[in-house]
Design a protein around this motif. Structure first.
Motif, mmCIF file in Angstrom:
data_model
loop_
_atom_site.group_PDB
_atom_site.id
_atom_site.type_symbol
_atom_site.label_atom_id
_atom_site.label_comp_id
_atom_site.label_asym_id
_atom_site.label_seq_id
_atom_site.Cartn_x
_atom_site.Cartn_y
_atom_site.Cartn_z
ATOM 1 N N THR A 81 -60.647 -12.451 6.224
ATOM 2 C CA THR A 81 -59.276 -12.538 6.488
ATOM 3 C C THR A 81 -58.953 -11.320 7.564
ATOM 4 O O THR A 81 -59.334 -10.410 7.783
ATOM 5 C CB THR A 81 -58.431 -12.023 5.367
ATOM 6 N N VAL A 82 -58.066 -11.964 8.666
ATOM 7 C CA VAL A 82 -57.509 -11.054 9.485
ATOM 8 C C VAL A 82 -56.412 -10.210 9.070
ATOM 9 O O VAL A 82 -55.200 -10.947 9.075
ATOM 10 C CB VAL A 82 -57.389 -11.971 11.012
ATOM 11 N N ASP A 83 -56.362 -8.933 9.329
ATOM 12 C CA ASP A 83 -55.201 -8.232 8.852
ATOM 13 C C ASP A 83 -54.421 -7.441 9.810
ATOM 14 O O ASP A 83 -53.959 -6.286 9.376
ATOM 15 C CB ASP A 83 -55.654 -7.346 7.401
ATOM 16 N N VAL A 84 -54.366 -7.794 10.892
ATOM 17 C CA VAL A 84 -54.050 -7.032 12.196
ATOM 18 C C VAL A 84 -52.562 -6.914 11.893
ATOM 19 O O VAL A 84 -51.984 -5.881 12.188
ATOM 20 C CB VAL A 84 -54.064 -8.012 13.637
ATOM 21 N N ASP A 86 -50.781 -6.207 9.455
ATOM 22 C CA ASP A 86 -50.573 -5.061 8.580
ATOM 23 C C ASP A 86 -50.231 -3.885 9.135
ATOM 24 O O ASP A 86 -49.149 -3.040 8.862
ATOM 25 C CB ASP A 86 -51.931 -4.687 7.708
ATOM 26 N N VAL A 94 -46.063 -7.381 4.380
ATOM 27 C CA VAL A 94 -47.558 -7.730 4.036
ATOM 28 C C VAL A 94 -47.747 -8.258 2.376
ATOM 29 O O VAL A 94 -48.585 -8.918 2.450
ATOM 30 C CB VAL A 94 -48.270 -6.159 4.025
ATOM 31 N N PHE A 97 -46.961 -11.803 2.813
ATOM 32 C CA PHE A 97 -48.065 -12.462 3.544
ATOM 33 C C PHE A 97 -49.185 -12.776 2.396
ATOM 34 O O PHE A 97 -50.023 -13.825 2.508
ATOM 35 C CB PHE A 97 -48.568 -11.637 4.825
ATOM 36 N N LYS A 98 -49.485 -11.646 1.804
ATOM 37 C CA LYS A 98 -50.689 -11.985 0.916
ATOM 38 C C LYS A 98 -50.380 -13.188 -0.180
ATOM 39 O O LYS A 98 -51.421 -13.722 -0.332
ATOM 40 C CB LYS A 98 -50.757 -10.648 0.335
ATOM 41 N N PHE A 100 -48.279 -15.405 0.336
ATOM 42 C CA PHE A 100 -48.570 -16.677 1.049
ATOM 43 C C PHE A 100 -49.896 -17.021 1.252
ATOM 44 O O PHE A 100 -50.351 -18.462 1.058
ATOM 45 C CB PHE A 100 -47.944 -16.639 2.484
ATOM 46 N N GLY A 101 -50.945 -16.296 1.733
ATOM 47 C CA GLY A 101 -52.325 -16.529 1.639
ATOM 48 C C GLY A 101 -52.735 -17.009 0.313
ATOM 49 O O GLY A 101 -53.718 -18.211 0.420
ATOM 50 N N LEU A 104 -51.550 -20.548 -0.378
ATOM 51 C CA LEU A 104 -52.218 -21.623 0.352
ATOM 52 C C LEU A 104 -53.735 -21.799 -0.129
ATOM 53 O O LEU A 104 -54.266 -22.845 0.106
ATOM 54 C CB LEU A 104 -52.241 -21.274 2.046
#
Lengths: 180, 434
Positions: A81-84, A86, A94, A97-98, A100-101, A104
């Motif tokens: 996972t690309v967590d840039v 954050d 954040v 987004f988590k 959401f991830g 999906l």
């Protein structure tokens, strides 16, 4: 480091236990894969007697190796996972987004589980088998579907932990299994 | 909407999803499936979606991945890395920069049996960092040499990234491993040169330890025979055509297991850990590869690679210029994307362009791994840096990045050399498999 598993409690231990069982089964398949390949190499080179159907056995074991560990890999969030982002957004963002991830991920795994039984059923109807050995392909679909189902459960479990943890005001920046 | 426009939209959607923290595999799978459906209809897309995981999961060619991962996990559990560090430290003892050279040498040697850069970074942080701190090194140099040394792990065969590239680009693993050998030796030498420069700078407050006698050095070198044998038989076996890559990986795993048992380092619990680690990494990689295939089916339908080839031809740019632009693009991408993700996303798009421009696909595999290597140590997403930071939380990230910075000269120099003289990578596979 807090893992966020605090939100899972006993359910987490059970989830971990079940998924670890599948992972160990996959480990056993991997060990067998090494043994079969080594036996083939040794017998072929020393006595000129190759093990018949080595390719078939390795391919059959591969199904166990790669599918049965997917559930625990999802529980541990081992996926890349690309967590840039954050570093640029608030903790609440954040958290969203988590969620959401994970949603999906659950949707994709659900879609896979919905469509994978069709070719599995075809393999059963047409009695497909491996070329050298009488290994029926529909048997190999069982670990395949079981692994994907375990992965979906692991994702839903993580999602549940994340939402419950946030609802109780616990830190959301580090959900179950998150180590990065 | 044209298929090319659908393709561009798909690429944008993929980037948005990846940067929105969606796992790379899931993002590729979703974009691949819905992109495919947008062009060929949902019925066909779902047939491909339903059958691809099983087809990939029962592919003999893919069995090389879990076996090489297992070899690395067993080698780590067998304590090979600590023995390597001790041996190389004895060889370089009494010399300015000795522990740092030992770190570099042990990282290269451990990479040769491990195949994973992150595993080398984690192990060397635990073993070498305390030694270098004790010798008076500043954290910048210590962390820099560990990060640089660890990045060798993905270039030196057996390299997992090279195996994944071989699967995606349908290239020979044997040829790729052979092509990576000379560049990996050169890169180790280049890192050594940078290290020599850093070690002899005035601000290095290292306390040079007394050197070991020649007898001790020779004994230390001879003590590495088991590891040399493990690498020689498994990887050398591929070069010499004794084994296929899968067989070589099985031999390597078996050898690492025997080594651990004979040296009484491989207890049940360590073996259990090694197998669990191998399974989890393999499952993760497998899902990524399956989804990458879904994505590449979509990319093929979009005709984007051919459009890209036509467009670059219309520019009348020389192949070297095209390659330098590609390398620059990869270096920028490497700042944000993980190495495996980078390979899986870009190879389906750029591979036809590279081959169309007349470059050797095996050579390109080596170049690709080198740029991925750069990505492992460049901010903001430098996975090696994160691993070192996790092992040594008291070292600020900025210090580690500053420490790595001078070492970047080495892979950049090697990249330029490879573009100018492709035979550096190609002569060995050409000689072996002519």
């Amino acid at each position: 480091m807090a893992t966020g598993y605090e939100n899972g409690g006993r359910a987490l231990r059970w989830a971990r236990l079940c998924l670890r069982g599948l992972t160990l089964l996959a480990g056993l398949a991997l060990a067998l894969m090494v043994c079969v390949t080594m036996a083939d190499i040794l017998l072929r080179n020393l006595f000129g007697i190759p093990v018949t159907g080595t390719y078939d056995v390795v391919e059959a074991l591969m199904v166990f190796v790669v599918f049965l560990g997917i559930g625990e890999a999802f529980l541990d969030d081992a996926h890349i996972t690309v967590d840039v982002i954050d570093h640029f957004v608030s903790r609440n963002a954040v958290y969203l987004f988590k969620i959401f991830g994970l949603l999906l991920s659950a949707a994709f795994l659900g879609m896979l589980l919905w469509h994978m039984p069709t070719p599995a059923w075809d393999a059963y109807v047409y009695q497909d088998r491996k070329p050298d050995l009488p290994i029926m392909l529909y048997w190999l679909w069982i670990p395949c579907l079981a692994g994907m189902f375990a992965a979906l459960l692991a994702v839903l479990f993580r999602l549940g932990c994340l939402i419950r943890g946030h609802g109780r005001g616990r830190p959301a920046a580090n959900p179950p299994g998150e180590s990065r | 909407m044209s298929v090319q426009a659908t393709g561009v939209l798909g690429m944008l959607a993929l980037l948005v999803l990846i940067f929105a923290r969606v796992p790379v595999a899931i993002a590729m799978g979703l974009v691949g499936t819905f992109g495919y459906a947008a062009i060929s209809g949902f019925d066909r897309a779902f047939i491909v979606l339903g059958s691809t995981p099983f087809e990939m999961g029962s592919a003999y060619a893919l069995s090389v991945v879990p076996l090489f991962v297992l070899m690395g996990a067993l080698a780590s559990s067998a304590g090979i890395s600590r023995q390597l560090f001790g041996a190389v430290r004895a060889v370089f003892s009494g010399r300015r920069g000795g522990p740092a050279y030992a770190t570099l040498g042990a990282s290269a040697a451990f990479g040769a049996v491990c195949g994973s850069s992150l595993a080398v970074a984690a192990t060397m942080s635990r073993i070498a960092l305390p030694e270098m701190r004790q010798a008076g090194y500043d954290d910048r140099l210590s962390a820099g040499v560990i990060a640089a040394g660890a990045s060798l792990g993905i270039l030196i065969p057996p390299s997992l990234i090279l195996v994944i590239y071989a699967i995606i680009a349908e290239q020979s693993v044997q040829r790729l491993f052979a092509a990576a050998l000379v560049p990996s030796v050169l890169l180790t030498l280049f890192y050594g040169i940078v290290l020599a420069w850093l070690a002899h700078r005035k601000d290095n407050r290292e306390q040079v330890m007394p050197g070991a006698g020649w007898g001790e050095r020779v004994r230390a070198l001879l003590g590495m025979w088991e590891i040399a044998l493990l690498f020689g038989v498994s990887i050398g076996g591929i070069y010499l055509g004794w084994f296929s890559p899968t067989e070589s990986a099985a031999v390597g795993s078996f050898g690492a297991f025997v080594l651990g048992v004979v040296r009484r380092r491989l207890s049940w619990s360590r073996m259990h850990e090694a197998f669990v680690e191998a399974i989890l990494i393999s499952s993760m990689l497998f899902l990524v590869v399956v989804c990458a295939f879904m994505f590449s089916y979509f990319v093929v339908l979009t005709e984007l690679p051919h459009t890209l080839v036509d467009w670059t031809r219309s520019l009348h740019a020389s192949p070297a210029v095209i390659m330098l632009i590609l390398i620059l693009f990869y270096i920028i991408l490497g700042c944000f994307l993980d190495g495996i993700g980078m390979v899986l996303i870009t190879v389906p798009v750029f591979f036809p362009l590279v081959v169309g421009a007349g470059f050797d696909p095996v050579w390109f595999g080596v170049v690709l791994v080198l740029v991925v290597e750069l990505g492992l140590v460049t901010p903001p997403v430098g996975m090696n840096i994160f691993v070192i930071r996790a092992q040594a939380p008291d070292i600020p990230l900025a210090v580690i990045y500053r420490g790595v910075f001078p070492f970047l000269l080495a892979p950049i120099a090697l990249l330029l050399l490879l573009v100018a003289l492709p035979d550096i990578a190609l002569w060995f596979p050409t000689m072996l498999y002519r």
